[in-house]
Scaffold this motif. Structure first.
Motif, mmCIF file in Angstrom:
data_model
loop_
_atom_site.group_PDB
_atom_site.id
_atom_site.type_symbol
_atom_site.label_atom_id
_atom_site.label_comp_id
_atom_site.label_asym_id
_atom_site.label_seq_id
_atom_site.Cartn_x
_atom_site.Cartn_y
_atom_site.Cartn_z
ATOM 1 N N GLU A 97 0.841 -1.219 0.000
ATOM 2 C CA GLU A 97 0.000 0.000 0.000
ATOM 3 C C GLU A 97 0.864 1.252 0.000
ATOM 4 O O GLU A 97 0.523 2.260 -0.627
ATOM 5 C CB GLU A 97 -0.889 0.016 1.244
ATOM 6 N N TYR A 98 1.968 1.179 0.731
ATOM 7 C CA TYR A 98 2.877 2.345 0.810
ATOM 8 C C TYR A 98 3.405 2.679 -0.589
ATOM 9 O O TYR A 98 3.396 3.840 -1.011
ATOM 10 C CB TYR A 98 4.034 2.039 1.764
ATOM 11 N N ALA A 99 3.823 1.640 -1.308
ATOM 12 C CA ALA A 99 4.342 1.855 -2.667
ATOM 13 C C ALA A 99 3.261 2.455 -3.572
ATOM 14 O O ALA A 99 3.527 3.377 -4.358
ATOM 15 C CB ALA A 99 4.867 0.536 -3.236
ATOM 16 N N GLN A 100 2.026 1.922 -3.426
ATOM 17 C CA GLN A 100 0.928 2.459 -4.253
ATOM 18 C C GLN A 100 0.662 3.918 -3.911
ATOM 19 O O GLN A 100 0.493 4.765 -4.785
ATOM 20 C CB GLN A 100 -0.339 1.654 -4.011
ATOM 21 N N ARG A 101 0.609 4.179 -2.620
ATOM 22 C CA ARG A 101 0.287 5.519 -2.145
ATOM 23 C C ARG A 101 1.241 6.568 -2.739
ATOM 24 O O ARG A 101 0.825 7.646 -3.154
ATOM 25 C CB ARG A 101 0.358 5.491 -0.618
ATOM 26 N N PHE A 102 2.533 6.225 -2.787
ATOM 27 C CA PHE A 102 3.523 7.184 -3.298
ATOM 28 C C PHE A 102 3.899 6.910 -4.756
ATOM 29 O O PHE A 102 4.870 7.461 -5.264
ATOM 30 C CB PHE A 102 4.765 7.189 -2.397
ATOM 31 N N GLU A 103 3.118 6.030 -5.383
ATOM 32 C CA GLU A 103 3.337 5.692 -6.800
ATOM 33 C C GLU A 103 4.791 5.318 -7.066
ATOM 34 O O GLU A 103 5.440 5.823 -7.987
ATOM 35 C CB GLU A 103 2.879 6.845 -7.693
#
Ligand SMILES: Cc1cc2nc3c(=O)[nH]c(=O)nc-3n(C[C@H](O)[C@H](O)[C@H](O)COP(=O)(O)OP(=O)(O)OC[C@H]3O[C@@H](n4cnc5c(N)ncnc54)[C@H](O)[C@@H]3O)c2cc1C
Length: 399
Positions: A97-103
């Motif tokens: 989710e962290y990776a998605q959040r910061f693209e």
């Protein structure tokens, strides 16, 4: 996504990256997230097929030993409803989710084979590409290479010997007498897991130990450590034996030797985290986990210990730690410059340890290290602090 394919080095074309981050575990993601939040682009290279490769490989039973609120990365916490000590899968989900959040979209399957300076920039080579960048952040972790010491007679042992990294759960060891070598957090939890799966675990412990409860009066040990980290070392060391007696009782009667220095000193001086107890000591007390001295050698079925005693075992799990492995790709000329790595240290039994990079957040040459500080207050918490500082330093440098 870039996939790995070996291209002869002279045919690689240079790709420019404004900042290059090596590793897409918590440290690499935290640095990339902090850079993104500052509007600074970066390229992330990850050798695994997915992000959070180390966490996906950990054993099934693993939960964080540090509380979630001290273990999230900058700018995005664990989702509400996450337990105080998230499971391995919850940690992996959170990192996704962290990776998605910061693209953050790392180049997956790209293992860095070399990192060297050239004309004021850094050149990073993988099997498929060559990158040039004014800044490189090494975030490959302290756990890149499993470390198994060599014991005399090891090749004659007929049972299996595996490193804790290969251990999934105790199912395959049901009914077996299993020796766990080491007394760190993986060793302690694997011994519990073996017992829960109907195996008979023993732990080979070679030196003095510190054991701390995961919580004191309902307060997570990571919060307690934050307070204690302000206590002067001498005072902490003087108080340590008394605190240990209060929290764990006399461990000598189980065959364990209480360390004479505080857990804080142990971490600072030896980079060794004490056993954060989640039930190991109780099983030792109740005789479900046996304690043995350090392992000396192997025979076909048996292990011999430092006091000369022997016993037969079906399997051995070495929870003997990891090495960072940065020296495998970092140009040794950079290494010998001095400030980047600490001098090679020698382990307690004389095992030559590979060089261990210092975390480095204020770089003068554009080379940064994140995630290499072993701290009493939790590595994930420290990673967040370092990542913020590294991102601030890089953006100031490039302004
Ligand atoms: C079993 C276990 C439990 C732990 N529990 C806790 C805990 O509860 N709390 C806590 O604070 N800390 C804990 N830690 C410490 C933990 O290692 C760190 O908190 C965290 O995972 C470190 O993140 P990292 O990104 O530095 O390293 P890693 O998570 O290891 O990530 C490094 C990444 O770099 C990649 N990589 C490595 N070499 C290369 C290369 N040459 N090229 C490209 N990519 C590369 C790897 O594939 C990996 O994805 C635990 C460690 C272990 C082993």
């Amino acid at each position: 996504m870039t996939t790995s394919a070996t291209v002869p080095s002279d045919r690689l074309t240079d790709q420019h990256a404004p900042t290059l981050v090596i590793g897409a575990g918590p440290a690499g993601l935290a640095v990339a997230g902090c850079l993104k939040a500052r509007g600074a682009p970066c390229v992330v290279l990850e050798r695994g097929a997915e992000i959070a490769a180390s966490w996906r490989r950990h054993y099934d039973r693993l939960h964080l030993h540090t509380a979630a609120r001290h273990s999230s990365l900058p700018g995005f916490g664990f989702p509400s409803g996450t337990p105080r000590y998230p499971s391995r899968d919850q940690m992996v989900g959170y990192l996704e989710e962290y990776a998605q959040r910061f693209e953050i979209v790392p180049h997956l399957g790209e293992e860095v084979a070399s990192l060297r300076p050239s004309d004021g920039e850094w050149i990073v080579e993988t099997a498929a590409a060559r990158y040039r960048s004014p800044q490189v952040v090494v975030a490959t972790g302290t756990n890149a290479i499993p470390w198994i010491p060599a014991w005399p007679g090891q090749e004659r042992f007929r049972g299996s010997i595996l490193h804790s990294r290969e251990y999934r759960n105790g199912e395959t060891f049901r009914g077996q007498h299993v020796l766990v070598v080491g007394f760190g957090n993986s060793a302690g939890e694997i011994a519990i897991d073996l017992h829960e799966h109907g195996a008979r675990p023993a732990m080979a412990v070679r030196g003095p130990v510190n054991i701390v409860p995961r919580e004191i009066a309902g307060i997570p040990i990571s919060s307690v450590s934050l307070l204690l980290s302000r206590v002067p070392t001498r005072l902490a060391d003087a108080l340590a034996p008394r605190i240990a007696r209060l929290t764990t009782g006399d461990i000598a009667r189980f065959g364990l030797t209480q360390a004479t220095v505080s857990p804080m000193t142990q971490i600072r001086v030896e980079s060794r985290i004490p056993l954060i107890d989640i039930g190991t000591l109780d099983l030792i007390r109740r005789g479900h986990i046996e304690i043995r001295p350090g392992l000396r050698s192997f025979g076909a079925r048996e292990a011999t210990f430092e006091d000369g005693s022997r016993d037969t075992f079906d399997a051995v799990i070495t929870a003997t730690g990891f090495r960072p492995g940065v020296a495998r790709f970092l140009d040794p000329a950079v290494d010998s410059d001095g400030p980047i790595t600490e001098p090679a240290r020698t382990g307690p039994a004389g095992d030559a340890m590979t060089k261990w990079p210092r975390s480095r957040v204020e770089s003068t040459n554009g080379l940064y290290f994140c995630g290499f500080a072993v701290t009493p207050t939790g590595m994930l918490r420290e990673i967040g602090i370092e990542a913020r500082r590294i991102a601030a330093h890089i953006t100031a440098r490039t302004r």
